[in-house]
Design an enzyme around this catalytic site. Sequence first.
Site, PDB file in Angstrom:
ATOM      1  CE  LYS A  14       1.139-114.171  13.122  1.00 14.39           C
ATOM      2  NZ  LYS A  14       0.692-112.992  13.033  1.00 14.39           N
ATOM      3  NE  ARG A  89      -5.132-113.287  10.448  1.00 15.63           N
ATOM      4  CZ  ARG A  89      -3.745-113.880  10.260  1.00 15.63           C
ATOM      5  NH1 ARG A  89      -2.822-114.517   9.262  1.00 15.63           N
ATOM      6  NH2 ARG A  89      -2.972-112.193   9.964  1.00 15.63           N
ATOM      7  NE  ARG A 128       5.009-106.606   7.126  1.00 16.55           N
ATOM      8  CZ  ARG A 128       4.645-107.069   8.198  1.00 16.55           C
ATOM      9  NH1 ARG A 128       4.919-108.238   8.815  1.00 16.55           N
ATOM     10  NH2 ARG A 128       2.982-107.618   7.889  1.00 16.55           N
ATOM     11  NE  ARG A 134       2.096-108.674   4.324  1.00 11.09           N
ATOM     12  CZ  ARG A 134       2.102-109.513   5.323  1.00 11.09           C
ATOM     13  NH1 ARG A 134       3.154-109.801   5.793  1.00 11.09           N
ATOM     14  NH2 ARG A 134       0.591-109.582   6.041  1.00 11.09           N
ATOM     15  NE  ARG A 145      -2.237-106.770   8.608  1.00  7.01           N
ATOM     16  CZ  ARG A 145      -1.134-106.338   8.150  1.00  7.01           C
ATOM     17  NH1 ARG A 145      -1.033-104.709   6.981  1.00  7.01           N
ATOM     18  NH2 ARG A 145       0.260-106.721   8.483  1.00  7.01           N
TER      19      ARG A 145
HETATM   20  P1  ADP Z   1      -0.234-110.526   9.437  1.00  5.05           P
HETATM   21  O1  ADP Z   1      -0.495-111.686  11.019  1.00  5.05           O
HETATM   22  O2  ADP Z   1       1.051-109.998   9.076  1.00  5.05           O
HETATM   23  O3  ADP Z   1      -1.348-109.832   9.231  1.00  5.05           O
HETATM   24  P2  ADP Z   1      -0.081-112.563   7.568  1.00  5.05           P
HETATM   25  O4  ADP Z   1       0.724-112.921   6.424  1.00  5.05           O
HETATM   26  O5  ADP Z   1      -0.191-113.975   8.384  1.00  5.05           O
HETATM   27  O6  ADP Z   1      -0.449-111.367   8.004  1.00  5.05           O
HETATM   28  O7  ADP Z   1      -1.229-112.852   6.483  1.00  5.05           O
HETATM   29  C1  ADP Z   1      -2.254-111.525   6.079  1.00  5.05           C
HETATM   30  C2  ADP Z   1      -3.624-112.100   5.517  1.00  5.05           C
HETATM   31  O8  ADP Z   1      -3.719-112.726   4.158  1.00  5.05           O
HETATM   32  C3  ADP Z   1      -4.030-111.369   7.198  1.00  5.05           C
HETATM   33  O9  ADP Z   1      -4.716-110.028   6.904  1.00  5.05           O
HETATM   34  C4  ADP Z   1      -5.519-111.839   5.956  1.00  5.05           C
HETATM   35  O10 ADP Z   1      -6.326-111.621   4.690  1.00  5.05           O
HETATM   36  C5  ADP Z   1      -5.088-113.255   5.375  1.00  5.05           C
HETATM   37  N1  ADP Z   1      -5.141-114.113   6.208  1.00  5.05           N
HETATM   38  C6  ADP Z   1      -3.991-114.844   6.445  1.00  5.05           C
HETATM   39  N2  ADP Z   1      -3.741-116.428   7.506  1.00  5.05           N
HETATM   40  C7  ADP Z   1      -5.413-116.410   7.286  1.00  5.05           C
HETATM   41  C8  ADP Z   1      -5.789-117.368   8.123  1.00  5.05           C
HETATM   42  N3  ADP Z   1      -5.702-118.142   8.884  1.00  5.05           N
HETATM   43  N4  ADP Z   1      -7.637-117.383   7.803  1.00  5.05           N
HETATM   44  C9  ADP Z   1      -8.642-115.981   7.043  1.00  5.05           C
HETATM   45  N5  ADP Z   1      -6.852-115.120   6.294  1.00  5.05           N
HETATM   46  C10 ADP Z   1      -6.722-115.123   6.695  1.00  5.05           C
END
Ligand code: ADP
Length: 189
Positions: A14, A89, A128, A134, A145
């Site tokens: 993404k 999400r 990654r 991270r 996740r």
């Molecule tokens: P990835 O999609 O690779 O897991 P992101 O950087 O999008 O990475 O998100 C990292 C973490 O941040 C998620 O696992 C979650 O805990 C939190 N997070 C991000 N966006 C949301 C969202 N829209 N709703 C709830 N938690 C979120």
Amino acid sequence: MLNIVIFGAPGSGKGTQSELIIKEFGLDHISTGDVLRAEIKNGTELGKTAAGYIEKGQLVPDELIIDMLAGVLDSKEASKGVIFDGFPRTIPQAKALKAMLNERGTDVTVMLNLQVDDEELVNRLLERGKVSGRSDDNLETIQSRLEVYHNQTAPLAEYYIQEGKHEAIKGVGTIEEIFNRIKKVVASK
Ligand code: ADP
């Protein structure tokens, strides 16, 4: 306005594809993951609360995310459109996004669903993790996740199918091949 939701499991590309879309179409980028990581770095109350969820691979509660997103969206008022990366999400987040955009006289144009199988996702995230620094790119957190993605986030595809906005994109191949698939879909909107 051209408002794109870029959707897919963790590691589906993404962020990478968002950067290319922004350059091509001149959009603003809102990545909830990036905003949360900045909050954590700055030691804010929101950051402190969010860190606990992120480290366990769980979702941050909807109310917190929705309020945070509304604030960020207001700072992008004059833009040509926005790419939403990592948001929504959950179904409540998708409904809140629709309401926020409708209030501003606009809506989601298209949802791009990047499709990659779990084995490839785990490999990408472990790779990654070696360079990203991270705290959530380790095997245990990656597995939660992915579980959270399948249980809570993947069902959102159905919501966007019903809205007539869902476009499946094969997320395997070179970065350029995937971007070409996306460009074709976006250009037709
Ligand atoms: P990835 O999609 O690779 O897991 P992101 O950087 O999008 O990475 O998100 C990292 C973490 O941040 C998620 O696992 C979650 O805990 C939190 N997070 C991000 N966006 C949301 C969202 N829209 N709703 C709830 N938690 C979120």
